[in-house]
Design an enzyme around this catalytic site. Structure first.
Site, PDB file in Angstrom:
ATOM      1  N   TYR B  38       0.839  -1.185   0.000  1.00  0.00           N
ATOM      2  CA  TYR B  38       0.000   0.000   0.000  1.00  0.00           C
ATOM      3  C   TYR B  38       0.879   1.241   0.000  1.00  0.00           C
ATOM      4  O   TYR B  38       1.798   1.371   0.787  1.00  0.00           O
ATOM      5  CB  TYR B  38      -0.893   0.016   1.244  1.00  0.00           C
ATOM      6  CG  TYR B  38      -2.000   1.035   1.134  1.00  0.00           C
ATOM      7  CD1 TYR B  38      -3.225   0.685   0.596  1.00  0.00           C
ATOM      8  CD2 TYR B  38      -1.797   2.348   1.534  1.00  0.00           C
ATOM      9  CE1 TYR B  38      -4.234   1.611   0.464  1.00  0.00           C
ATOM     10  CE2 TYR B  38      -2.804   3.281   1.405  1.00  0.00           C
ATOM     11  CZ  TYR B  38      -4.018   2.912   0.876  1.00  0.00           C
ATOM     12  OH  TYR B  38      -5.014   3.838   0.741  1.00  0.00           O
ATOM     13  N   HIS B 195     -10.957   6.871   5.798  1.00  0.00           N
ATOM     14  CA  HIS B 195      -9.942   5.858   5.538  1.00  0.00           C
ATOM     15  C   HIS B 195      -9.704   4.986   6.771  1.00  0.00           C
ATOM     16  O   HIS B 195      -8.807   4.144   6.767  1.00  0.00           O
ATOM     17  CB  HIS B 195      -8.626   6.501   5.116  1.00  0.00           C
ATOM     18  CG  HIS B 195      -8.633   6.959   3.686  1.00  0.00           C
ATOM     19  ND1 HIS B 195      -8.822   8.270   3.332  1.00  0.00           N
ATOM     20  CD2 HIS B 195      -8.504   6.277   2.525  1.00  0.00           C
ATOM     21  CE1 HIS B 195      -8.798   8.370   2.007  1.00  0.00           C
ATOM     22  NE2 HIS B 195      -8.616   7.179   1.495  1.00  0.00           N
ATOM     23  N   ARG B 225      -4.266   8.146  -9.059  1.00  0.00           N
ATOM     24  CA  ARG B 225      -3.627   6.933  -8.565  1.00  0.00           C
ATOM     25  C   ARG B 225      -4.502   5.755  -8.948  1.00  0.00           C
ATOM     26  O   ARG B 225      -5.679   5.930  -9.276  1.00  0.00           O
ATOM     27  CB  ARG B 225      -3.413   6.963  -7.058  1.00  0.00           C
ATOM     28  CG  ARG B 225      -4.683   6.922  -6.234  1.00  0.00           C
ATOM     29  CD  ARG B 225      -4.375   7.050  -4.750  1.00  0.00           C
ATOM     30  NE  ARG B 225      -3.835   5.822  -4.190  1.00  0.00           N
ATOM     31  CZ  ARG B 225      -4.556   4.912  -3.530  1.00  0.00           C
ATOM     32  NH1 ARG B 225      -5.853   5.086  -3.360  1.00  0.00           N
ATOM     33  NH2 ARG B 225      -4.003   3.815  -3.041  1.00  0.00           N
ATOM     34  N   ASN B 227      -6.017   2.007  -7.691  1.00  0.00           N
ATOM     35  CA  ASN B 227      -6.229   1.110  -6.567  1.00  0.00           C
ATOM     36  C   ASN B 227      -6.841  -0.166  -7.139  1.00  0.00           C
ATOM     37  O   ASN B 227      -7.313  -0.173  -8.268  1.00  0.00           O
ATOM     38  CB  ASN B 227      -7.150   1.755  -5.541  1.00  0.00           C
ATOM     39  CG  ASN B 227      -7.026   1.097  -4.178  1.00  0.00           C
ATOM     40  OD1 ASN B 227      -6.142   0.265  -3.956  1.00  0.00           O
ATOM     41  ND2 ASN B 227      -7.910   1.472  -3.268  1.00  0.00           N
ATOM     42  N   GLU B 267      -9.426   0.609  -9.858  1.00  0.00           N
ATOM     43  CA  GLU B 267     -10.006   1.950  -9.780  1.00  0.00           C
ATOM     44  C   GLU B 267      -8.984   2.978 -10.241  1.00  0.00           C
ATOM     45  O   GLU B 267      -7.885   3.042  -9.693  1.00  0.00           O
ATOM     46  CB  GLU B 267     -10.399   2.290  -8.336  1.00  0.00           C
ATOM     47  CG  GLU B 267     -11.483   1.414  -7.762  1.00  0.00           C
ATOM     48  CD  GLU B 267     -11.789   1.759  -6.312  1.00  0.00           C
ATOM     49  OE1 GLU B 267     -12.824   1.293  -5.818  1.00  0.00           O
ATOM     50  OE2 GLU B 267     -10.994   2.476  -5.672  1.00  0.00           O
ATOM     51  N   TYR B 318      -8.454  -7.753   4.475  1.00  0.00           N
ATOM     52  CA  TYR B 318      -9.110  -6.458   4.262  1.00  0.00           C
ATOM     53  C   TYR B 318      -9.844  -6.414   2.926  1.00  0.00           C
ATOM     54  O   TYR B 318     -10.938  -5.885   2.808  1.00  0.00           O
ATOM     55  CB  TYR B 318      -8.055  -5.346   4.337  1.00  0.00           C
ATOM     56  CG  TYR B 318      -8.547  -4.000   3.859  1.00  0.00           C
ATOM     57  CD1 TYR B 318      -9.563  -3.330   4.539  1.00  0.00           C
ATOM     58  CD2 TYR B 318      -8.001  -3.395   2.732  1.00  0.00           C
ATOM     59  CE1 TYR B 318     -10.014  -2.103   4.111  1.00  0.00           C
ATOM     60  CE2 TYR B 318      -8.449  -2.161   2.295  1.00  0.00           C
ATOM     61  CZ  TYR B 318      -9.463  -1.522   2.978  1.00  0.00           C
ATOM     62  OH  TYR B 318      -9.909  -0.313   2.543  1.00  0.00           O
ATOM     63  N   LYS B 319      -9.244  -6.996   1.907  1.00  0.00           N
ATOM     64  CA  LYS B 319      -9.855  -6.951   0.598  1.00  0.00           C
ATOM     65  C   LYS B 319     -10.881  -8.080   0.404  1.00  0.00           C
ATOM     66  O   LYS B 319     -11.471  -8.196  -0.680  1.00  0.00           O
ATOM     67  CB  LYS B 319      -8.772  -7.002  -0.495  1.00  0.00           C
ATOM     68  CG  LYS B 319      -7.954  -5.692  -0.561  1.00  0.00           C
ATOM     69  CD  LYS B 319      -6.875  -5.743  -1.628  1.00  0.00           C
ATOM     70  CE  LYS B 319      -5.998  -4.493  -1.664  1.00  0.00           C
ATOM     71  NZ  LYS B 319      -6.625  -3.329  -2.308  1.00  0.00           N
TER      72      LYS B 319
END
Lengths: 185, 339, 316
Positions: B38, B195, B225, B227, B267, B318-319
């Site tokens: 990250y 966040h 950016r 993601n 994204e 988390y994902k």
């Protein structure tokens, strides 16, 4: 059940101290919360302070959606009469304090004028991410949603605006999974 | 190659969504290295970017335009609260309308036209058969509230961030294809609050640095950016609101269907300063590609294998990849014999 | 479209106070963009032997994309920028400016806006006023100046704003009693100060004593870089050494040598140009770095700060 990493949106509560330059010190608490404020209350001359104490029943849903509860009216009057240089000290259940904080902000107070004690009790207000219903006084996770009946994992992700934690269906991936409720901290 | 919108395909139910060879070729593959960590990874979004790429213009319109606008309509009909704008964001919404209409009509004149005479504007969207005349800045002259009106004509989710006290607040948006976050719950949150659930990054000071950088973005210099996450089926609306409908999809992955079921979801996030309001536009343009389509590019397939194999457990959790991550690694390993 | 620089032509110049000149800038081609109240641009001035880059607030109507207006006060200890604008720039000249950026925007949640301007610090408020009036916001303007030097636009403001405009001309002996002003404001008022550091510090001190919440106090200082002693700077990556003369800021010296350092306010406030120091002691003049960061001594804001000694080595 998933192990949550430390979530940074959960509020932390530091020690509450006297704001020395304030012209009025406004203490708002529930009966159970008053003891946490008593030392501060005693330190302020009577002419410079105002104390509003509510019973636990009054404090529940301190401000309803229309802002019409008795509590909101009483507190609203005190807030609207308060001068610019007012310090606000809150003590009671977490959702009660954040409702009052939102009310104070709506009449022009800044966040740094509002201090909160460590919440009384572990009860959380829960916002269902599926149906947006609010469930009050949640002490265990998972919790059944008062709106849609789904079994919700109570997360630490906190919205100050809703004064609530978010709840997400715990067994959406496998509805057969019904975990034992655990007490929240 | 430029992409022309094709007839409506579905992102739910029978999932008829597919990528043409041209769409695969321009897919924004997000991994510059074999290991994923990250990071802020923000860079200037200099437009015009490479011709035909997803970076060419401020808003990328591709072959999925009609499908995505149809999907957005379905989501908003089911739940109108997927779009919101706090009253103080009205000016920012009009800034977005101006930025979107001027960009689209310049970049895609075959699809969009804008005529301006002072505050009297006429906007034509030929793809959606829309033609509206309105008074710029006067929300009562639009057929829908300004955020919803323009949001229904742009691919990807949009949030408008109010900047005050050196922070950014999520005070308006249209969010119908999020990677598991809720606009209704996160509304009004500060940059760090929304966040909050991102693991690991906080201790690294990433958000402090990113926030300072974002607050200082001037007009005319957008940044971007990438993601990513993985999504089962070509489902756009992976929101917490509808989690009950898609959560079980994660159980449906098998070694036989993993290549077609599992999609890399990328994204393209663009941040652009709005003129009159000083708000920051945060657009989140989502691209989906199945592992099978992705593997038609051997370099991508090999790198994807390495990234997946070495992904940190916190990120797998988390994902939401826990249940099927091993099958993904196993299927991708055929493209990376050395590892 | 990505916009780095905008070419503008000086369309008119007006002396708006004894030491202040206003410049009307129109685009050489195309249109300018509307901006938000409180925005500034950086003006690039092609002086000899070196160019200057100064930040100036936009004082035109923020919705007007036909023309930008800026006002420049002639600084006594000018490093050259304001003198160049006053003495060299003529109607018809071309200049380059950056797109507008904003580090001093109004807080639209305020229940009342109290604007306090000192001298040429009136400029950002010139773009606030049309916006505040448009939304019907409550506001007062308190304008402190010396009519022998500054005081631009005061007649116009007085007639347009009526009783919401308060003028204090120190050259006429009229002073502003900050205690009285700040002591009698309704809850939810936000204060905005633009002017010399002494005015900002004065308002902050009075506000603190009166129990004002600090997040309701916003300010923008004239933070143009001040001259200093010459020094040398070495670039760690290439070993290249540059000379920074007394009238040049470190940032300008780097830019003149073709080294791109991101910048925005050019006044030590925004933090964009923060650069790592490898060796040498910085003379910190910014308002951005924390006390701890200063103590560590390993970073510098080159837009205003310089070397305390003869040499700095930067991680560039």
């Amino acid at each position: 059940m998933t192990i949550e990493p430390l979530i940074k949106s959960r509020p932390s509560y530091g020690p509450v101290t006297v704001q020395i330059n304030a012209k009025l010190h406004l203490f708002i608490c529930t009966a159970e919360g008053q003891s946490a404020l008593q030392t501060l209350i005693d330190a302020i001359p009577q002419t410079q302070r105002q104390l509003l104490v509510f019973s636990a029943t009054d404090a529940r849903g301190a401000v309803d959606e229309k802002g019409h509860s008795l509590l909101a009216e009483q507190v609203g009057a005190a807030l609207c009469d308060a001068p610019l240089a007012t310090a606000i000290y809150l003590s009671g259940p977490e959702a009660f304090m954040w409702d009052l904080r939102n009310l104070a902000r709506s009449v022009g107070f800044a966040d740094e004028q509002i201090q909160m004690c460590e919440p009384v009790g572990n009860a959380r207000r829960l916002f269902c991410t599926h149906c947006y219903a609010i469930t009050e006084e949640v002490s265990h996770s998972p919790q059944t949603c008062s709106g849609c009946g789904r079994l919700l994992l109570v997360r630490d992700h906190y919205s100050k605006l809703h004064a609530a934690y978010v709840g997400v269906q715990i067994n959406a991936e496998d509805p057969a999974e019904i975990p034992e409720p655990e007490a929240l901290s | 190659m430029r992409m022309s919108p094709k007839p409506i395909q579905s992102f739910r139910g029978d999932f008829t969504y597919s990528n043409s060879p041209g769409a695969i070729a321009r897919f924004p593959f997000p991994f510059p290295e074999d290991e994923y960590m990250y990071s802020v990874n923000i860079e200037p979004h200099v437009t015009p970017g490479p011709e035909g790429s997803v970076f060419e213009f401020l808003f990328d319109i591709d072959e999925h335009y009609l499908s995505e606008m149809h999907e957005r309509d379905l989501v908003l009909k089911e739940n109108p609260k997927r779009c919101l704008a706090m009253p103080h964001m009205d000016q920012a919404c009009w800034d977005l309308i101006e930025r979107a209409m001027t960009s689209l009509s310049t970049d895609y004149p075959q699809h969009f036209t804008l005529q301006r005479e002072g505050d009297s504007w006429t906007w034509e969207n030929k793809l959606l058969n829309l033609k509206d005349s309105f008074t710029f800045g006067d929300s009562s002259t639009l057929p829908l509230p300004p955020m919803e009106y323009i949001g229904r004509q742009l691919q990807g989710d949009i949030a408008l961030l109010d900047q005050r006290d050196g922070d950014l607040f999520l005070d308006a948006g249209i969010v119908t294809c999020p990677a598991d976050w809720s606009l209704a719950f996160d509304a009004g949150m500060s940059f760090k609050e929304w966040h909050g659930p991102v693991p690991m990054a906080h201790g690294m000071g990433i958000f402090d640095r990113a926030l300072k950088y974002l607050c200082a973005i001037p007009q005319g210099r957008p940044v971007r950016r990438l993601n990513w996450t993985l999504t089962i089926n070509a489902r756009m609306d992976t929101s917490p609101e509808t989690y009950s409908e898609w959560g079980a999809d994660r159980l449906s992955v098998t070694p036989e269907n993993v290549a077609d079921k599992v999609h890399l979801r990328v994204e393209l996030q663009v941040l652009d300063r709005m003129s009159r309001s000083n708000a920051l536009m945060f657009s989140i343009r989502t691209y989906l590609i199945s592992l099978r389509d992705l593997s038609t590019n051997p370099e991508w397939a090999k790198r994807m294998h390495r990234v997946m194999k070495d992904l940190k457990p916190e990120l797998i959790e988390y994902k939401g990849l826990t249940r099927y991550h091993p099958m993904v690694v196993e299927w991708l390993s055929q493209f990376d014999p050395a590892n | 479209m990505t916009i780095d620089k905008i070419r503008v032509r000086v369309d008119a110049i007006e002396q708006v106070a004894p030491l202040i000149r206003e410049f009307q800038l129109v685009p050489v081609d195309g249109e300018l963009m509307p901006f938000s109240p409180g925005s500034h641009v950086i003006v690039e001035m092609p002086d000899q032997p070196r160019s200057h880059r100064n930040a100036y607030s936009l004082l035109s109507e923020p919705r007007d994309a036909a023309c930008y207006r800026i006002a420049v006060r002639l600084q006594e200890h000018s490093r050259g920028g304001s003198r160049f604008m006053h003495e060299q720039v003529k109607v018809g000249d071309e200049l380059a400016i950056t797109p507008p950026a904003n580090l001093f925007a109004p807080n639209w949640g305020a229940r009342k806006h109290l604007l306090i301007a000192g001298g040429v610090g009136i400029t950002p408020f010139m773009s606030y006023l049309p916006a505040l009036q448009r939304v019907g916001a409550g506001f007062e303007l308190h304008y402190l100046f010396r009519s022998k030097q500054t005081g631009a636009y005061r007649q116009q403001l007085a007639s347009e704003l009526g009783e919401r405009c308060y003028l204090y001309d120190a050259d006429e002996g009229i002073r502003c009693d900050l205690g009285e002003l700040l002591g009698d404001q309704p809850r939810g008022t936000h204060i905005y100060i633009c002017g010399p550091q002494t005015l900002i510090a004065g308002v902050q001190e009075v506000a603190q004593a009166l129990g004002w919440p600090t997040s309701h106090i916003h300010f923008e200082a004239f933070a143009a870089p001040q001259p200093g002693y010459p020094f040398e700077v070495e670039l760690n990556s290439s070993g290249r050494t540059l000379a920074v003369d007394g009238d040049t800021s470190l940032l300008e010296a780097l830019e003149d040598a073709g080294i791109a350092v991101p910048s925005l306010c050019r006044g030590g406030v925004c933090g964009q140009c923060k650069t790592r120091v490898v060796a040498g002691e910085p003379d910190h003049r910014d308002q951005f770095l924390t006390a701890d960061e200063r103590a560590e001594g390993n970073c510098i804001m080159p837009c205003v700060s310089r070397a305390a000694g003869k040499r700095l080595v930067l991680d560039l």
